[in-house]
Write a protein that holds these residues in place. Structure first.
Motif, mmCIF file in Angstrom:
data_model
loop_
_atom_site.group_PDB
_atom_site.id
_atom_site.type_symbol
_atom_site.label_atom_id
_atom_site.label_comp_id
_atom_site.label_asym_id
_atom_site.label_seq_id
_atom_site.Cartn_x
_atom_site.Cartn_y
_atom_site.Cartn_z
ATOM 1 N N PHE B 53 0.903 -1.327 0.175
ATOM 2 C CA PHE B 53 0.214 -0.019 -0.049
ATOM 3 C C PHE B 53 0.912 1.243 0.219
ATOM 4 C CE2 PHE B 53 -2.164 3.369 2.421
ATOM 5 C CZ PHE B 53 -3.321 3.508 1.623
ATOM 6 N N LEU B 54 1.952 1.196 0.893
ATOM 7 C CA LEU B 54 2.583 2.465 1.134
ATOM 8 C C LEU B 54 3.436 2.266 -0.356
ATOM 9 C CD1 LEU B 54 4.320 4.336 3.059
ATOM 10 C CD2 LEU B 54 6.016 2.594 3.106
ATOM 11 N N PHE B 55 4.264 1.623 -0.814
ATOM 12 C CA PHE B 55 4.715 1.821 -2.135
ATOM 13 C C PHE B 55 4.010 2.112 -3.210
ATOM 14 C CE2 PHE B 55 8.482 -0.901 -0.562
ATOM 15 C CZ PHE B 55 9.349 0.097 -0.598
ATOM 16 N N GLY B 56 2.676 1.464 -3.329
ATOM 17 C CA GLY B 56 1.789 1.661 -4.199
ATOM 18 C C GLY B 56 1.291 3.164 -4.388
ATOM 19 N N SER B 57 0.998 3.673 -3.104
ATOM 20 C CA SER B 57 0.394 5.030 -3.017
ATOM 21 C C SER B 57 1.590 5.987 -3.533
ATOM 22 C CB SER B 57 -0.163 5.456 -1.705
ATOM 23 O OG SER B 57 0.926 5.626 -0.841
ATOM 24 N N ILE B 58 2.856 5.988 -2.941
ATOM 25 C CA ILE B 58 4.197 6.671 -3.357
ATOM 26 C C ILE B 58 4.295 6.774 -4.723
ATOM 27 C CG2 ILE B 58 6.493 7.041 -3.100
ATOM 28 C CD1 ILE B 58 6.047 6.251 -0.193
ATOM 29 N N ILE B 59 4.261 5.252 -5.369
ATOM 30 C CA ILE B 59 4.624 5.314 -6.852
ATOM 31 C C ILE B 59 3.535 6.045 -7.511
ATOM 32 C CG2 ILE B 59 5.211 4.054 -8.496
ATOM 33 C CD1 ILE B 59 6.663 2.183 -6.609
ATOM 34 N N GLY B 60 2.331 5.612 -7.150
ATOM 35 C CA GLY B 60 1.228 6.125 -7.921
ATOM 36 C C GLY B 60 1.060 7.532 -7.811
ATOM 37 N N SER B 61 1.445 8.264 -6.984
ATOM 38 C CA SER B 61 1.233 9.676 -6.890
ATOM 39 C C SER B 61 2.524 10.380 -7.531
ATOM 40 C CB SER B 61 0.951 10.060 -5.820
ATOM 41 O OG SER B 61 2.024 9.847 -4.644
ATOM 42 N N GLY B 62 3.755 9.659 -7.534
ATOM 43 C CA GLY B 62 5.098 10.212 -7.732
ATOM 44 C C GLY B 62 5.555 10.128 -9.125
ATOM 45 N N TYR B 63 4.927 9.055 -9.968
ATOM 46 C CA TYR B 63 5.734 8.719 -11.045
ATOM 47 C C TYR B 63 5.417 9.757 -12.137
ATOM 48 C CZ TYR B 63 1.466 7.519 -13.729
ATOM 49 O OH TYR B 63 0.106 7.733 -14.022
#
Ligand SMILES: Nc1ncnc2c1ncn2[C@@H]1O[C@H](COP(=O)(O)OP(=O)(O)O)[C@@H](O)[C@H]1O
Ligand SMILES: [Mg+2]
Lengths: 320, 433
Positions: B53-63
């Motif tokens: 969840f953490l990685f998903g949300s960070i990558i999702g909003s950061g890519y």
């Protein structure tokens, strides 16, 4: 027994574990009456032997022939204390030239402790104190002017558990000569490594794989590697603390043959708990009991005709 | 429980009754084991899902921060604009405005023009300036030049804000939306890989903001930390473990080192502020002070890890070395240290990873300042990666949201790389027994 060199934690553990035995010591020495009961812990279960021992304990003077005409090492009145606890008391004995001196006795009686005095390995044990006098070729090894580094080169040691360095076979043997600066060229070093390994009876087995790790050898080979490592610095005396106790009978036989050969060049002091081994390899035998040196004599004589009650009990198998 | 009740049975038919008794218990034991396994598995699944969840949300909003929107302008480098000897003194913003006006000649009025100019980033003028400085022959020609779009345009193109809703509540007004559509239809808007993000320092304009300054700040700080804390920590550990006498003083030191490892890092920041800045008068906001503070914080960790590594070296090796006459020092250097090194390195890298991610002590010594220039040394003002994340997360512009996530991704990448190095070094230096 492996004694941790500089491990505060391990040592404390050690001391607590041994407190039982040490109190036993005190009682034994304080008087014969208290001691009879305690000595059952040593494994004698017979009422009569207890009584006999009560008499024997009263006289803990060493019997037999402790001294030789032409000694390599002499120990006089050596006592070792771990903290307040006395581990061995008033030991006087000689190590002759070109002889194998075996030290036997029940475990915990101080054989290793005494052995480790001979090359001052006990210096590394915190709280360990050695009194008395030990001479190597007439020179007091506990004199303040004596440096332990060359001393330990002259009095080598082989331990109970084979402990090769996690380095190549070559480096294991070459380490001693290297740190002591015994060789000037690489060829000289290689020669020392080869002769040491040959003397240890290992050369034929490892000559094609000198660069492989020493820890990859079998137990018996590792122990012979440790012997080769010890003789690579040309010591005068080799101390062996139960060198075969971790080995199978065949490896043990090889080491015993090796000891017989090494005797021709070195003085050897070997601690063993296998009495047969002592009778096979040694010329003189010393029997230790609870911190006392009970009897010393030619191996034949000690095994066939022990003079002290305790020695007899031990070699006839009434003791651990 | 049963064995006390029926000892006679056990003695009569020892084989059968024993296996019976064990057999009766067996299903219960297996059930317990199954239960335990399932619990363990659940724990792992829960932990993993948090991580995902953490990685998903960070990558999702950061890519999306790794791409940036560019606008193509046709700029006429009018000779009349370059009257002065000094090319840099020319009115480059004017040239940008000029070209926008030429593209949309119908726009009139101060307010509308202002809106028009705000489609491209203020950095467009610097782009032109750099081009002319590099190639003065451009003067007098007309060039098609791709310049950075404004952050609001960027957000629109990336779909992070929409053109719907009431005009007054929108960052982009109706006329701007129309121009953007026109530009898009003409193929004069496109997104490209965002090199600025990796090459620029911080900026008030999101489209010009980059991570480079923070990365360099962290790099210089950590370099100082590593150079100081590894040797000092390892030396201290070796001395305490191998040479120090076992007395009250060493015990007190040991207890205090263990306590220091648990002290909150902001305390180290205060300490650094008091000692390095106020007492020694070192410059504020600089990697040198940051590195020193992080060293204070990392030292106990390294000392503890190194001592544990030294302790785990079997005593038989020390005896072997001492037994053939190696001095204490040779024993330690030749035999103990190589065996302890993997553990020491692992401890060091874990300590460094902690230092890389720690923000609090850096706040205290002023490494939170807004610094545009990329630091080029230990005494240049700088921020650090985690501080940069904090700064961007605190900024109101919408476009900084994705930058924040992107910066977190960079930080995580460094952390993962460092931990992977730790694993690799351990494997490499581990000596098999
Ligand atoms: N490092 C040590 N610290 C405290 N006591 C020790 C230590 N090493 C040995 N001892 C004690 O000294 C006595 C003799 O031990 P040791 O010489 O190892 O016996 P052995 O080798 O004959 O089995 C034992 O009581 C043992 O508990
Ligand atoms: Mg022993």
């Amino acid at each position: 027994m492996m004694v941790p060199a500089c491990h505060p934690i391990a040592t404390t553990h050690f001391q607590t574990a041994n407190r039982g035995i040490s109190t036993m010591f005190m009682k034994l020495t304080s008087g014969p009456a208290g001691s009879t009961r305690q000595s059952t812990m040593e494994g004698t279960g017979f009422a009569d032997s207890r009584q006999q021992e009560a008499g024997a304990v009263a006289q803990r003077q060493t019997v037999g022939e402790s001294f030789v005409a032409d000694p390599r090492m002499t120990a006089r009145d050596v006592a070792v204390y771990y903290g307040d606890k006395c581990a061995i008391r008033s030991i006087s004995i000689d190590v002759g030239c070109n002889e194998v001196l075996a030290m036997i006795g029940p475990s915990g009686c101080g054989k290793s402790t005494f052995l480790r005095c001979l090359n001052r390995m006990n210096d590394t044990v915190p709280g360990c104190r050695v009194t008395g006098e030990i001479r190597l070729d007439g020179e007091d090894i506990y004199a303040p002017s004596v440096d332990v580094v060359p001393l330990r080169a002259r009095v080598g040691m082989v331990f109970q558990k084979p402990n090769p360095f996690p380095k190549s076979i070559f480096d294991n043997v070459a380490y001693g000569p290297k740190i002591h600066g015994l060789t000037r060229t690489k060829a000289e070093l290689e020669e020392i490594v080869e002769t040491s390994l040959s003397k240890a009876g290992l050369w034929e087995e490892v000559k094609d794989r000198l660069q492989e790790p020493g820890t990859g050898l079998s137990g018996g080979q590792q122990q012979r590697l440790c012997i080769a490592r010890a003789i690579a610095v040309s010591p005068e005396v080799i101390l062996m603390d139960e060198p075969c106790s971790a080995l199978d009978p065949i490896a043990t036989a090889r080491i015993e043959d090796l000891i017989a050969e090494l005797r021709l060049q070195y003085s050897i002091v070997i601690v063993t708990h296998a009495m047969q081994q002592a009778s096979r390899v040694s010329q003189r035998t010393a029997y230790f009991h609870l911190g006392d040196l009970i009897e010393v004599g030619p191996t034949e004589r000690v095994f066939t005709n022990p003079r002290h009650r305790l020695t007899e009990d031990y070699i006839t198998g009434r003791f651990g | 429980m049963n064995n006390n009740a029926q000892p006679p049975v056990c003695c009569d038919t020892p084989g059968r009754s024993l296996s019976e008794r064990i057999g009766r218990d067996l299903p219960r034991r297996y059930r317990a084991e199954k239960r335990f396994r399932r619990l363990g598995l659940t724990a792992i699944v829960v932990a993993l899902s948090f991580l995902v969840f953490l990685f998903g949300s960070i990558i999702g909003s950061g890519y999306s921060a790794f791409r940036q929107t560019y606008v193509e302008l046709a700029v006429t480098f009018d000779e009349s604009a370059f009257t002065s000897e000094n090319l840099a003194a020319a009115d480059f913003p004017g040239l940008v405005k000029q070209s926008l006006r030429t593209m949309f000649p119908e726009v009139e009025g101060r307010a509308a023009l202002k809106n028009l100019y705000r489609i491209v980033s203020p950095s467009a003028a610097y782009t032109l300036q750099d081009m002319v400085a590099e190639n003065p022959k451009l003067i007098g020609t007309t060039q098609r030049i791709w310049v950075l779009a404004d952050d609001d345009v960027d957000m629109l193109i990336k779909g992070q804000i929409s053109g719907a809703g009431e005009e007054a509540n929108r960052r982009l007004k109706d006329d701007q939306l129309a121009w953007i559509t026109t530009l898009r239809d003409q193929g004069r808007i496109e997104t490209r890989f965002n090199t600025t993000f990796f090459t620029a320092g911080d900026s008030r304009e999101p489209e010009q903001a980059g991570i480079r300054g923070a990365v360099m700040g962290s790099f210089y700080s950590l370099l100082i930390t590593l150079l100081l804390s590894f040797p000092i920590g390892v030396m201290a550990a070796i001395y305490l473990e191998e040479f120090a006498p076992d007395n009250i003083l060493t015990n007190v030191i040991e207890v205090n080192i263990n306590n220091l490892a648990a002290v909150p890092s902001i305390i180290f920041g205060l300490l650094g502020l008091a000692i390095f800045i106020n007492f020694f008068g070192m410059p504020r906001s600089t990697p040198v002070v940051g590195g020193l503070v992080l060293t204070l914080m990392t030292l106990p960790v390294i000392i503890i890890a190194s001592r544990a590594a030294l302790k785990s070296v079997p005593p038989s090796i020390r005896e072997a070395a001492l037994g053939i006459g190696a001095s204490k020092m040779q024993t330690v250097i030749h035999h103990v240290l190589p065996l302890a090194l993997p553990g020491m390195l692992t401890g060091t890298i874990i300590g460094m990873a902690r230092a890389l991610g720690d923000t609090a002590p850096l706040l205290m010594i002023g490494m939170i300042a807004f610094i545009v220039d990329i630091p080029s040394g230990f005494t240049d003002p700088a921020t650090a990666l985690p501080v940069q994340i904090f700064l961007w997360a605190d900024s109101p512009e919408r476009a900084f949201t994705e930058k924040t996530s992107a910066a977190i991704m960079i930080l995580l990448a460094f952390l993962i790389a460092m931990n992977a190095t730790a694993v690799f070094l351990r494997k490499k230096f581990e000596i098999k027994w």
